[in-house]
Motif scaffolding. Sequence first.
Motif, PDB file in Angstrom:
ATOM      1  N   SER A  60      62.410  70.150  34.471  1.00 37.77           N
ATOM      2  CA  SER A  60      62.093  70.064  33.035  1.00 37.77           C
ATOM      3  C   SER A  60      62.914  68.981  32.369  1.00 37.77           C
ATOM      4  O   SER A  60      62.404  68.178  31.589  1.00 37.77           O
ATOM      5  CB  SER A  60      62.415  71.379  32.317  1.00 37.77           C
ATOM      6  N   VAL A  61      64.219  68.965  32.680  1.00 37.79           N
ATOM      7  CA  VAL A  61      65.112  68.021  32.017  1.00 37.79           C
ATOM      8  C   VAL A  61      64.872  66.602  32.534  1.00 37.79           C
ATOM      9  O   VAL A  61      64.868  65.639  31.776  1.00 37.79           O
ATOM     10  CB  VAL A  61      66.579  68.451  32.224  1.00 37.79           C
ATOM     11  N   ILE A  63      62.076  65.303  33.841  1.00 40.34           N
ATOM     12  CA  ILE A  63      60.759  64.748  33.503  1.00 40.34           C
ATOM     13  C   ILE A  63      60.487  64.810  32.002  1.00 40.34           C
ATOM     14  O   ILE A  63      59.889  63.897  31.429  1.00 40.34           O
ATOM     15  CB  ILE A  63      59.663  65.457  34.319  1.00 40.34           C
ATOM     16  N   GLY A  64      60.955  65.887  31.357  1.00 38.75           N
ATOM     17  CA  GLY A  64      60.792  65.984  29.911  1.00 38.75           C
ATOM     18  C   GLY A  64      59.322  66.020  29.499  1.00 38.75           C
ATOM     19  O   GLY A  64      58.501  66.633  30.171  1.00 38.75           O
ATOM     20  N   HIS A  65      59.003  65.326  28.374  1.00 45.23           N
ATOM     21  CA  HIS A  65      57.622  65.250  27.870  1.00 45.23           C
ATOM     22  C   HIS A  65      56.934  66.604  27.912  1.00 45.23           C
ATOM     23  O   HIS A  65      55.811  66.745  28.385  1.00 45.23           O
ATOM     24  CB  HIS A  65      56.810  64.220  28.657  1.00 45.23           C
ATOM     25  N   ARG A  66      57.633  67.607  27.393  1.00 51.81           N
ATOM     26  CA  ARG A  66      57.160  68.967  27.565  1.00 51.81           C
ATOM     27  C   ARG A  66      55.754  69.186  27.011  1.00 51.81           C
ATOM     28  O   ARG A  66      54.926  69.845  27.641  1.00 51.81           O
ATOM     29  CB  ARG A  66      58.117  69.950  26.890  1.00 51.81           C
ATOM     30  N   HIS A  67      55.489  68.616  25.845  1.00 56.85           N
ATOM     31  CA  HIS A  67      54.189  68.870  25.232  1.00 56.85           C
ATOM     32  C   HIS A  67      53.049  68.334  26.101  1.00 56.85           C
ATOM     33  O   HIS A  67      52.029  69.000  26.283  1.00 56.85           O
ATOM     34  CB  HIS A  67      54.141  68.253  23.832  1.00 56.85           C
ATOM     35  N   GLU A  70      52.721  70.451  29.218  1.00 54.02           N
ATOM     36  CA  GLU A  70      52.137  71.729  28.803  1.00 54.02           C
ATOM     37  C   GLU A  70      50.624  71.596  28.578  1.00 54.02           C
ATOM     38  O   GLU A  70      49.848  72.442  29.022  1.00 54.02           O
ATOM     39  CB  GLU A  70      52.835  72.186  27.519  1.00 54.02           C
TER      40      GLU A  70
ATOM     41  N   PHE B  49      64.135  75.017  29.938  1.00 55.78           N
ATOM     42  CA  PHE B  49      64.707  73.841  29.295  1.00 55.78           C
ATOM     43  C   PHE B  49      63.609  72.975  28.710  1.00 55.78           C
ATOM     44  O   PHE B  49      62.780  72.461  29.439  1.00 55.78           O
ATOM     45  CB  PHE B  49      65.556  73.053  30.297  1.00 55.78           C
ATOM     46  N   SER B  51      62.365  69.696  26.720  1.00 57.14           N
ATOM     47  CA  SER B  51      62.667  68.336  26.312  1.00 57.14           C
ATOM     48  C   SER B  51      61.331  67.653  26.070  1.00 57.14           C
ATOM     49  O   SER B  51      60.456  67.681  26.931  1.00 57.14           O
ATOM     50  CB  SER B  51      63.447  67.618  27.421  1.00 57.14           C
ATOM     51  N   VAL B  52      61.162  67.102  24.871  1.00 59.96           N
ATOM     52  CA  VAL B  52      59.831  66.592  24.516  1.00 59.96           C
ATOM     53  C   VAL B  52      59.695  65.102  24.822  1.00 59.96           C
ATOM     54  O   VAL B  52      58.625  64.538  24.677  1.00 59.96           O
ATOM     55  CB  VAL B  52      59.499  66.855  23.029  1.00 59.96           C
ATOM     56  N   THR B  53      60.785  64.462  25.244  1.00 61.23           N
ATOM     57  CA  THR B  53      60.709  63.046  25.599  1.00 61.23           C
ATOM     58  C   THR B  53      61.029  62.898  27.082  1.00 61.23           C
ATOM     59  O   THR B  53      61.124  63.888  27.794  1.00 61.23           O
ATOM     60  CB  THR B  53      61.757  62.248  24.798  1.00 61.23           C
ATOM     61  N   GLY B  54      61.198  61.676  27.540  1.00 58.50           N
ATOM     62  CA  GLY B  54      61.684  61.467  28.900  1.00 58.50           C
ATOM     63  C   GLY B  54      63.147  61.859  28.965  1.00 58.50           C
ATOM     64  O   GLY B  54      63.641  62.562  28.093  1.00 58.50           O
ATOM     65  N   ASP B 166      71.982  69.808  29.100  1.00 62.73           N
ATOM     66  CA  ASP B 166      70.636  70.361  29.265  1.00 62.73           C
ATOM     67  C   ASP B 166      70.276  71.340  28.156  1.00 62.73           C
ATOM     68  O   ASP B 166      69.098  71.513  27.821  1.00 62.73           O
ATOM     69  CB  ASP B 166      70.509  71.058  30.632  1.00 62.73           C
ATOM     70  N   TYR B 200      58.508  68.222  14.835  1.00 62.72           N
ATOM     71  CA  TYR B 200      57.751  67.849  16.030  1.00 62.72           C
ATOM     72  C   TYR B 200      56.632  68.830  16.343  1.00 62.72           C
ATOM     73  O   TYR B 200      55.504  68.445  16.612  1.00 62.72           O
ATOM     74  CB  TYR B 200      58.705  67.753  17.229  1.00 62.72           C
ATOM     75  N   TRP B 201      56.925  70.138  16.304  1.00 64.78           N
ATOM     76  CA  TRP B 201      55.961  71.118  16.806  1.00 64.78           C
ATOM     77  C   TRP B 201      54.941  71.534  15.757  1.00 64.78           C
ATOM     78  O   TRP B 201      53.873  72.042  16.099  1.00 64.78           O
ATOM     79  CB  TRP B 201      56.681  72.370  17.329  1.00 64.78           C
TER      80      TRP B 201
END
Lengths: 233, 214
Positions: A60-61, A63-67, A70, B49, B51-54, B166, B200-201
Amino acid sequence: MPSTDDSRRRGSTSFDSASEGDDGRIHRFSLAERIVHRITAVLMIVCILTAAVLYNGSLSVAIGHRHLVELIHVYCGFALPVPMLLGAVSVAYRADLHRLGQFSSADRRWLRSRTRRDGTIRVGKFNAGQKLNGALTSSSILVLFATGIIMYFVTLAPLPWRTGATFVHDWFSIAVGLLVVGHITFAMKDPEARAGMRTGWVSRHWARREHAAWLHEVTDGADGDQTDERVDS
Amino acid sequence: MLGVLGLGAVGIVAGDRVSSGLSGLLAPIEQRDPTGLLSLIPLGDTFRFYSVTGAVRTESAATYRLPVSGLVDAPHTYSYADLQALPRTAFVQTFQCVTGWQVPEVHWAGVRLAELLDRARPSSQARAVRFRSFDGTYTESLTLDEARADDVLVALEMLGAPVTHDHGGPVRMYVGSNYGYKSTKWLSGIELTDHQIPGYWEPRGYAIDGRLPA
């Protein structure tokens, strides 16, 4: 190429799930079934890979880009039952679905037997393990589908249900992951079974060894001779 | 097949209780498990965990800076040491994600946001607080009233230790009594605004009011 083989042979192929080719090969899976299998396989693998990214902390950490991850996971998940439902317009698909759903007493004996592969208990188009896998996987997919909807559309259900749905989704995804690993393991051990799902055709020899009662049925009793008891379907 | 579906339905309704029971049972074993295999089991009550970016850059406590700006009479920029020197508030609270997962009894510690707001002296137009993250993308917001609640922390510690990278360290928000998406990770700025700016959400489906149901 499998596709050219297939079109050449289709002249002697009835629309039903099984018949004999010119060279004595046996038709096992229709084009509709093979397409449904292939699309489902791709969707399932994408679901599993994205699930790993969503669930495993280090992935998760990293690669990120969670949205985005998902969204891919959720839409592949929503799409997962669709090919299976669309497949139902095919007669051959419905016939095999019916066969998969039939559990006989011989199936139960096959599952309990230590020597189930020796041919004493004659197997129909699907063995009891395949039937069990089909039932468990398809019902688990429905559970994952329902719990996924509750988790994704957060206004649908009260919070305790979302917590429950997350719990169920976690455990069922582990279960389905194990079923998929088992499915692929058995397929890797049997190249001809894989060829059957890839091209639609299997050899008479393979059919006699693995699915004697089915061979007997599709050759109108000319092969897969009935030496012992028979497993229906 | 019906059995499997039934199991799923019961799990949705009763799963939160089964989940906490199971993790209570297995957590002590997991901590002593020499193989580490038990940690692969989805016990439910573990952090996931987000994270919405790289990959997010690592920020050290030594160079960390937190500006409090916007509609304030006294803007401040705090170093990590400045934040450590302010009155410390600590409590234990459940972390609750809007999608359902939760981690009970998480230990939080840091500076109350109300403390930083008082020092910044919000101007009369200020109505809301906006949080930025040094991931470069994430933002969140609270109304000024929500921001002054006792359990809204600029968190320096989490789970009994400094906040790890993290988990959003060195400094993250913890907005108690709210869903997790309100608790901005990798906090890089606090800004006072005249209205609440969706974060963001919110355009992606979550309500701007993130308070937990009573």
